[in-house]
Design a protein around this motif. Structure first.
Motif, PDB file in Angstrom:
ATOM      1  N   ARG A 401       0.831  -1.201   0.000  1.00  0.00           N
ATOM      2  CA  ARG A 401       0.000   0.000   0.000  1.00  0.00           C
ATOM      3  C   ARG A 401       0.864   1.247   0.000  1.00  0.00           C
ATOM      4  NH1 ARG A 401      -4.641  -0.486   4.523  1.00  0.00           N
ATOM      5  NH2 ARG A 401      -5.168   1.503   3.516  1.00  0.00           N
ATOM      6  N   PRO A 402       0.477   2.298  -0.748  1.00  0.00           N
ATOM      7  CA  PRO A 402       1.245   3.550  -0.723  1.00  0.00           C
ATOM      8  C   PRO A 402       1.009   4.298   0.577  1.00  0.00           C
ATOM      9  CG  PRO A 402      -0.707   3.798  -2.098  1.00  0.00           C
ATOM     10  CD  PRO A 402      -0.665   2.360  -1.678  1.00  0.00           C
ATOM     11  N   VAL A 403       2.066   4.841   1.137  1.00  0.00           N
ATOM     12  CA  VAL A 403       1.978   5.637   2.360  1.00  0.00           C
ATOM     13  C   VAL A 403       2.267   7.087   2.011  1.00  0.00           C
ATOM     14  CG1 VAL A 403       2.900   6.023   4.676  1.00  0.00           C
ATOM     15  CG2 VAL A 403       2.643   3.685   3.796  1.00  0.00           C
ATOM     16  N   VAL A 404       1.399   7.978   2.475  1.00  0.00           N
ATOM     17  CA  VAL A 404       1.561   9.414   2.265  1.00  0.00           C
ATOM     18  C   VAL A 404       1.722  10.062   3.626  1.00  0.00           C
ATOM     19  CG1 VAL A 404       0.501  11.529   1.391  1.00  0.00           C
ATOM     20  CG2 VAL A 404       0.200   9.361   0.146  1.00  0.00           C
ATOM     21  N   CYS A 405       2.859  10.694   3.847  1.00  0.00           N
ATOM     22  CA  CYS A 405       3.128  11.360   5.125  1.00  0.00           C
ATOM     23  C   CYS A 405       2.969  12.858   4.934  1.00  0.00           C
ATOM     24  CB  CYS A 405       4.550  11.024   5.599  1.00  0.00           C
ATOM     25  SG  CYS A 405       4.976  11.786   7.177  1.00  0.00           S
ATOM     26  N   LEU A 406       1.982  13.438   5.612  1.00  0.00           N
ATOM     27  CA  LEU A 406       1.754  14.879   5.584  1.00  0.00           C
ATOM     28  C   LEU A 406       2.349  15.444   6.866  1.00  0.00           C
ATOM     29  CD1 LEU A 406      -1.935  14.860   4.293  1.00  0.00           C
ATOM     30  CD2 LEU A 406       0.189  15.009   2.972  1.00  0.00           C
ATOM     31  N   GLN A 407       3.458  16.147   6.725  1.00  0.00           N
ATOM     32  CA  GLN A 407       4.318  16.436   7.862  1.00  0.00           C
ATOM     33  C   GLN A 407       4.611  17.928   7.976  1.00  0.00           C
ATOM     34  OE1 GLN A 407       5.936  14.234  10.310  1.00  0.00           O
ATOM     35  NE2 GLN A 407       6.042  16.329  11.082  1.00  0.00           N
ATOM     36  N   ALA A 408       4.327  18.491   9.152  1.00  0.00           N
ATOM     37  CA  ALA A 408       4.693  19.881   9.417  1.00  0.00           C
ATOM     38  C   ALA A 408       6.206  20.025   9.470  1.00  0.00           C
ATOM     39  CB  ALA A 408       4.068  20.338  10.731  1.00  0.00           C
ATOM     40  N   ASP A 409       6.685  21.204   9.094  1.00  0.00           N
ATOM     41  CA  ASP A 409       8.135  21.402   9.015  1.00  0.00           C
ATOM     42  C   ASP A 409       8.804  21.376  10.380  1.00  0.00           C
ATOM     43  OD1 ASP A 409       6.824  23.792   9.636  1.00  0.00           O
ATOM     44  OD2 ASP A 409       8.074  25.041   8.341  1.00  0.00           O
TER      45      ASP A 409
END
Length: 515
Positions: A401-409
């Motif tokens: 499965r593709p993992v998408v990490c939405l990450q604050a700087d």
């Protein structure tokens, strides 16, 4: 067979197949024993906070414990922030914590510490094994304890690890979740039938498909409002599933969502409270005069309780499911709104989102409600530095499965070395850094706590743009291909390319600050 060999073999036989590790001298026999038990996958991280966060992400997606290997008390302490998040998520983790050899401990060597005391705050299961023959049995008990949604800490002195006479133990019995008693559900059904405004709050397994579908049936039949907890450990979303709004992070948002509610039904979570105390504002968010009904605790079989409750109040009622829909691809400079439209327009089927960005928490759910089915893993305990490690663990648990990490700087820098583990393991993780060069949420909190008079010195402590962080160079230096996006078109093109190529990628998305 030495103690370490019996430990690893018992862990594998008990279903623990991955160990996220940052070992030291006292754990070298464990490291050596990995060659004797090839069924155990060892995953190296450069910092213990990545180790514990990855174990959290793995267990949330795999539904079973991962192990960690930590070096003495300091290693456990370094991993503490993400163990806090795991504790709040009720994540099963088995920490194997090395300690000094038993005769060496009284000498107060430089790395000596009270590991049991350090482990106690996890509020889980802790044991120091002092007999090599007991290592396997203690490991089996640790796995069973963790499987109940707790952190298990197995402290292993070096001489117990290297000592001969280890015995592989059979898996220990794992307790099934508790079934909610009929009278509890009958009382909840009475509240739903009362005609008064009712809200059903979901946590734990209530945020997975069975729980969501049952909750939607209840809402359709009774008019109850359904809300998920602010930061679910794992919530399933997208087309074909009920769309459930989450409680607001800010106390005022949650209070507005619960305005006029006379009955609050809790399924897998506690009554909501404000994240922090604020001058002149309430900490408990249950409306005044509202009756609170605990339908199920996180230790209960939450999905079963919701299905049985739905059968009582909504027989024959079908859940309301989200229709497929996508936002149109936006154009122009990146903004607080349009970057999420890019994610919603392009999110692939079966994606796992690791979300650690307040910048996304407010607007992402609407943009992805009709996207293909996906999972979202959130910052359960509020201790930042979770997003990248949790993405590592999720990718290890679900390699297809593709993992998408939405990450604050800002919080990315706490555990930025997780990128190195992604590259080392060739994990399919696409990281989007939301780069506003600030601790933006703290700018919001500065005014909310009544510190409006803060001057330039105070505000400078919330600014991380001097000097600018170059996430492209940071990622490339750890073996992760990276690019920078300043427009919606660039983000879309780079996101598409990253999803199409195997292995990890990072996109530095430059956006304006919240305020």
């Amino acid at each position: 067979m030495n103690g370490a060999q019996s430990l690893i073999r018992t862990l594998v036989d008990s279903g623990v197949e991955v160990c996220f590790a940052n070992p030291g001298t006292s754990e070298m026999h464990f490291v050596a024993a990995l060659d004797d038990v090839p069924e155990m996958r060892g995953v190296l991280a450069l910092f213990e906070g990545v180790v514990t966060g990855a174990a959290d992400g793995y267990a949330r997606m795999a539904g079973k414990p991962a192990a960690t290997l930590l070096h003495l008390g300091p290693g456990l302490a370094n991993g503490g922030a993400n163990l806090h998040n795991a504790r709040k998520a009720h994540t099963p983790i088995v920490n194997v914590i090395g300690d000094h050899a038993l005769p060496h401990k009284p000498l107060n060597a430089p790395l000596e510490s009270d590991v049991e005391t350090l482990a106690a705050w996890t509020e889980g299961w802790t044991r120091t094994t002092t007999d090599t023959a007991r290592v396997g049995a203690d490991a089996a008990e640790a796995v069973a304890a963790a499987a109940a949604g707790r952190i298990a800490n197995l402290i292993l002195p070096a001489d117990v690890s290297w000592g001969e006479g280890g015995v592989v133990a059979d898996p220990a019995p794992i307790a099934a979740p508790l079934l909610v008693e009929d009278p509890v559900l009958a009382a909840a059904a009475d509240a739903l039938r009362s005609g008064e405004s009712t809200a059903l709050l979901l946590g734990a397994a209530g945020c997975l498909e069975r729980g969501l579908r049952a909750a939607s049936r209840i809402a359709a039949a009774t008019g109850a409002k359904v809300l998920a907890e602010v930061f679910p450990a794992r919530i399933q979303r997208g087309a074909g599933l009920p769309a459930v709004e989450r409680l607001g992070y800010l106390a005022e948002q949650a209070q507005w969502q619960l305005t006029g509610v006379k009955h609050l039904l809790l399924a897998g979570m506690a009554a909501p409270v404000s994240f922090f105390a604020y001058p002149g504002k309430a900490s408990e968010l249950t409306p005044e005069g509202c009756a609170v009904h605990t339908v199920a605790t996180p230790a209960d079989d939450v999905a079963d309780a919701l299905e049985r409750l739905a059968d009582l109040v909504a027989p024959g009622t079908e859940p309301v499911l989200a229709e497929p829909s996508r936002p149109a691809l936006p154009t122009g400079e990146l903004t607080l709104q349009n970057w999420v439209e890019v994610i919603g327009a392009l999110l692939p089927e079966g994606a796992i989102i690791s979300d650690e960005a307040q910048t996304s928490g407010l607007v992402l759910p609407a943009a992805t409600a009709g996207a293909p089915r996906h999972d979202v893993l959130t910052l359960t305990g509020g201790s930042i530095g979770q997003g990248l490690p949790v993405a590592v663990g999720a990718a290890v648990a679900c390699p297809d499965r593709p993992v998408v990490c939405l990450q604050a700087d800002g919080s990315a820098m706490y555990t930025i070395s997780a990128l190195w583990t992604m590259a080392r393991e060739n994990l399919d993780v696409t990281t989007v850094i939301l780069n506003n060069r600030a601790y933006a949420i703290l700018r919001v909190e500065l005014s909310r706590v009544g510190a409006e008079s803060a001057g330039p010195v105070a505000r400078s402590l919330l600014d991380i743009g001097t000097p600018d962080l170059d996430f492209v160079k940071l990622a490339e230096g750890m073996g992760v291909p990276a690019s920078r996006a300043t427009t919606a078109e660039e983000l879309a093109e780079q996101f598409r390319r990253a999803l199409a190529e195997p292995g990890p990628h990072l996109i530095d998305a430059v956006i304006p600050p919240l305020m």
